[in-house]
Design an enzyme around this catalytic site. Structure first.
Site, mmCIF file in Angstrom:
data_model
loop_
_atom_site.group_PDB
_atom_site.id
_atom_site.type_symbol
_atom_site.label_atom_id
_atom_site.label_comp_id
_atom_site.label_asym_id
_atom_site.label_seq_id
_atom_site.Cartn_x
_atom_site.Cartn_y
_atom_site.Cartn_z
ATOM 1 N N ASP A 35 2.428 -2.546 3.280
ATOM 2 C CA ASP A 35 1.988 -1.199 2.932
ATOM 3 C C ASP A 35 1.478 -1.167 1.490
ATOM 4 O O ASP A 35 2.218 -1.473 0.561
ATOM 5 C CB ASP A 35 3.175 -0.247 3.094
ATOM 6 C CG ASP A 35 2.773 1.214 3.250
ATOM 7 O OD1 ASP A 35 1.720 1.591 2.708
ATOM 8 O OD2 ASP A 35 3.506 1.964 3.910
ATOM 9 N N THR A 76 -1.254 5.560 5.446
ATOM 10 C CA THR A 76 -0.364 4.690 6.213
ATOM 11 C C THR A 76 -0.482 4.891 7.723
ATOM 12 O O THR A 76 -0.624 3.934 8.479
ATOM 13 C CB THR A 76 1.094 4.905 5.768
ATOM 14 O OG1 THR A 76 1.217 4.508 4.400
ATOM 15 C CG2 THR A 76 2.059 4.085 6.610
ATOM 16 N N ASN A 97 -1.537 11.197 7.581
ATOM 17 C CA ASN A 97 -0.085 11.170 7.769
ATOM 18 C C ASN A 97 0.434 12.527 8.214
ATOM 19 O O ASN A 97 1.455 12.630 8.890
ATOM 20 C CB ASN A 97 0.620 10.755 6.480
ATOM 21 C CG ASN A 97 0.367 9.307 6.119
ATOM 22 O OD1 ASN A 97 0.068 8.477 6.979
ATOM 23 N ND2 ASN A 97 0.467 8.993 4.838
ATOM 24 N N ASP A 178 9.050 5.548 9.690
ATOM 25 C CA ASP A 178 8.961 5.753 11.132
ATOM 26 C C ASP A 178 7.558 5.470 11.661
ATOM 27 O O ASP A 178 7.374 4.743 12.646
ATOM 28 C CB ASP A 178 9.410 7.172 11.510
ATOM 29 C CG ASP A 178 8.850 8.258 10.597
ATOM 30 O OD1 ASP A 178 7.740 8.089 10.056
ATOM 31 O OD2 ASP A 178 9.543 9.280 10.419
ATOM 32 N N ARG A 179 6.542 5.985 10.994
ATOM 33 C CA ARG A 179 5.170 5.817 11.495
ATOM 34 C C ARG A 179 4.720 4.359 11.466
ATOM 35 O O ARG A 179 3.879 3.941 12.267
ATOM 36 C CB ARG A 179 4.203 6.694 10.709
ATOM 37 C CG ARG A 179 4.149 6.449 9.196
ATOM 38 C CD ARG A 179 3.342 7.531 8.493
ATOM 39 N NE ARG A 179 3.196 7.333 7.062
ATOM 40 C CZ ARG A 179 4.044 7.773 6.137
ATOM 41 N NH1 ARG A 179 5.143 8.447 6.513
ATOM 42 N NH2 ARG A 179 3.829 7.567 4.850
ATOM 43 N N HIS A 323 3.514 3.686 -5.738
ATOM 44 C CA HIS A 323 3.464 5.120 -6.038
ATOM 45 C C HIS A 323 4.350 5.475 -7.232
ATOM 46 O O HIS A 323 4.014 6.359 -8.019
ATOM 47 C CB HIS A 323 3.912 5.930 -4.822
ATOM 48 C CG HIS A 323 2.881 6.055 -3.745
ATOM 49 N ND1 HIS A 323 1.671 6.683 -3.947
ATOM 50 C CD2 HIS A 323 2.878 5.637 -2.451
ATOM 51 C CE1 HIS A 323 0.965 6.650 -2.820
ATOM 52 N NE2 HIS A 323 1.674 6.008 -1.906
ATOM 53 N N ASP A 366 -2.221 -1.687 5.286
ATOM 54 C CA ASP A 366 -2.678 -0.423 5.869
ATOM 55 C C ASP A 366 -3.637 0.335 4.951
ATOM 56 O O ASP A 366 -4.266 1.300 5.383
ATOM 57 C CB ASP A 366 -1.491 0.459 6.241
ATOM 58 C CG ASP A 366 -0.557 0.723 5.059
ATOM 59 O OD1 ASP A 366 -0.721 0.086 3.995
ATOM 60 O OD2 ASP A 366 0.351 1.559 5.207
#
Length: 564
Positions: A35, A76, A97, A178-179, A323, A366
């Site tokens: 990610d 993501t 998202n 989760d995603r 981030h 991603d």
């Protein structure tokens, strides 16, 4: 003689086609998504990488060095969906998202689905008396598992693998987010697991199981309480490792309350938040993910029979770290050096358990990430923050001034899109086209806005218009906003957390679209290519290698250099 030659050619061709049709498949496919990994991170820290991680994937595998996302926005959810569906938001429907849901007239999170319940019982340990005092906390705990992949409108390569052999393969998704687990695993996997900040456990949804509890092996893994073990160690640099110091004046973002610099006492931070979420921001998040992945391989017997299994792994911690700390922080260097070590150990584990020649691995990301505006401005490079989250009131005022009546004309502004309240406009006899043009004219006066247009205008732009194809591929006809705006290079819409030190992503510019793509293991010949590759090419390439049909909405192309 001629008949004999033709007959020989016929049998030769038939034999070739038969061999192709019955070609062996790998025992295990491992998809790895890092990610927020920019392409240049393969080489920025290369001198500090060990021989068994990224360097092994590059030297023993095949690297597609010019791989880009072919749509925007680059987030993501859409990224994971594009990798595995082989298509863009215009087809698979994963436009962000979270977004404004036109059907329900409310904001929705990409995989949220309140028809399902959490499996992992994250609220069970709260006593009834405490429930009455903290209903919001209970609601937050319970909804972490109310998830499903139903929002994804097209099949995945994992779906097609299962369909190809009547579900004799096994498919598993694992990710802290989760995603990042749900979307890659597809619509009918054997399992998908993600991390619960409140308990520090891996959980799932009853979408995936008829049982009201986790499998025994998952419960036993959770009972090890590894997050407590890792958090108690604190976050320190690698000893005897040289680190490039952060640029002078470089600041953190504000996602989490970390002290000024490493080492970090993670127990103190965890105590202040009263949950395990801090582990997501540290290299321990990657360690925990691979601990669980190894256990899944063992307990679910992945790669043990003639039917290829598919393990979808996504590492979320680099994204959280980016981030929080930005691209040039020591914390980010430490994150990738330890990620390299973890990948090396995991590849060795695959060698021992399944065998290199039986495992097909691909690694990508991603999305990428942008330089922090504060840092860029210090270097006299144009960059900035568009305060998207604060612009609703300004747009309402503009429409009130233009049409003389006040109302709630804007449903939502997010992902550089605007959803209009068409009923409110109709109530005051305001044409959607007039309201749209008023908003567009206002947006074009704002600093950092490159251009703005209605969805219809976007579709009519000439093909040479910058990034028009990427923007169009990010638009779904029944989900996307009415107005789309493009920001200047170096600008992003994240006014709360992006101003100071953390990075973000989402644009169609190269810093967000250029990602690594490495192939390794079964039937992969070492090599490198700088030919253009789109992220949507991964799924059809996997399909070709596995001799299965590509996902049903696939718009990508086979990467011939990989399957040669």
């Amino acid at each position: 003689m001629r008949k004999t030659s033709l007959l020989f050619a016929y049998f030769l061709l038939s034999g070739f086609l038969f061999a192709q049709k019955t070609a062996p498949q790998p025992k295990l496919i491992v998809g790895i998504v890092v990610d927020q990994m920019r392409y240049d991170f393969l080489y920025r820290f290369r001198d500090s990488y060990g021989p068994g991680g990224f360097k092994r994937l590059i030297s023993e595998g095949f690297s597609c060095e010019n791989t880009h996302y072919n749509y925007a926005p680059t987030y993501t959810g859409p990224g994971h969906a594009a990798i595995y569906t082989g298509t863009t938001p215009a087809v698979n429907g994963i436009i962000a998202n979270d977004w404004w849901d036109i059907k329900t007239n409310q904001n929705r999170y990409v995989t949220s689905d309140n028809r399902y319940k959490t499996i992992g019982n994250p609220g069970d340990e709260i006593m009834p008396s405490k429930l009455l005092a903290d209903q919001k906390k209970l609601k937050d705990r319970l909804k972490v598992g109310q998830q499903s992949p139903d929002v994804m409108l097209s099949s995945t390569v994992t779906d097609e693998l299962l369909l190809s052999n009547n579900f004799k393969s096994k498919v598993v998704g694992i990710c802290l987010k989760d995603r990042g687990s749900i979307l890659p695993a597809g619509h009918k996997p054997d399992a998908a697991y993600w991390f619960d900040d409140f308990t520090g456990h891996w959980i799932t949804s009853d979408y995936y199981t008829k049982e009201p509890y986790l499998p025994n092996w998952v419960q036993q893994f959770n009972n090890l309480n590894l997050p407590d073990t890792y958090i108690s160690k604190g976050w320190e640099k690698i000893k005897d490792q040289a680190y490039e110091p952060s640029p002078e004046g470089y600041k953190q973002g504000r996602y989490y309350e970390f002290p000024a610099k490493m080492p970090y006492n993670l127990t103190d931070i965890k105590t202040k938040k009263d949950n395990y979420g801090v582990i997501r921001f540290t290299p321990f998040g990657t360690t925990l993910t691979l601990d669980f992945a190894r256990e899944a391989i063992q307990q679910m017997e992945l790669g043990k029979d003639q039917y290829p299994d598919f393990l979808c792994i996504s590492f979320s911690s680099p994204d959280y770290c980016g981030h929080q700390f930005g691209l040039h922080a020591e914390e980010m260097q430490d994150m990738y050096l330890k990620l390299d070590q973890e990948i090396a150990a995991f590849l060795k584990h695959l060698d021992e358990k399944v065998g290199k020649d039986n495992v097909l691995v691909f690694l990508t990301a991603d999305h990428g990430a942008v330089e922090t505006p504060a840092h860029m401005n210090d270097l006299n490079i144009p960059a900035g923050v568009f305060e998207e989250k604060k612009i609703d009131d300004s747009l309402e005022l503009v429409l009130k001034t233009a049409f003389g009546v006040e109302d709630n004309y804007i449903h939502s502004v997010s992902n550089q899109q605007i959803w209009l309240n068409k009923q409110a406009l109709a109530d005051h006899n305001i044409k959607v086209s007039d309201a749209s043009e008023t908003i567009i004219a206002f947006l074009k006066t704002k600093k950092g806005v490159y251009d703005a247009f209605t969805r219809a205008q976007l579709m009519q732009l000439p093909p040479e218009y910058p990034f028009v194809s990427e923007l169009r591929r990010g638009i779904h006809p029944s989900r996307s906003g009415d107005i789309i705006f493009q920001l200047d290079p170096g600008w992003h819409a994240d006014d709360d957390l992006f101003k100071l030190g953390g990075t973000t992503h989402g644009s169609s510019y190269p810093y967000d679209t250029h990602v690594p793509l490495l192939w390794y293991g079964w039937n992969i010949k070492p090599g490198i290519s700088f030919a253009p590759v789109s992220i949507t090419d991964i799924a059809p390439t996997l399909s070709a290698m596995l001799r299965i049909v590509e996902p049903n909405g696939c718009t990508g192309k086979i990467i011939e250099a990989v399957v040669r």
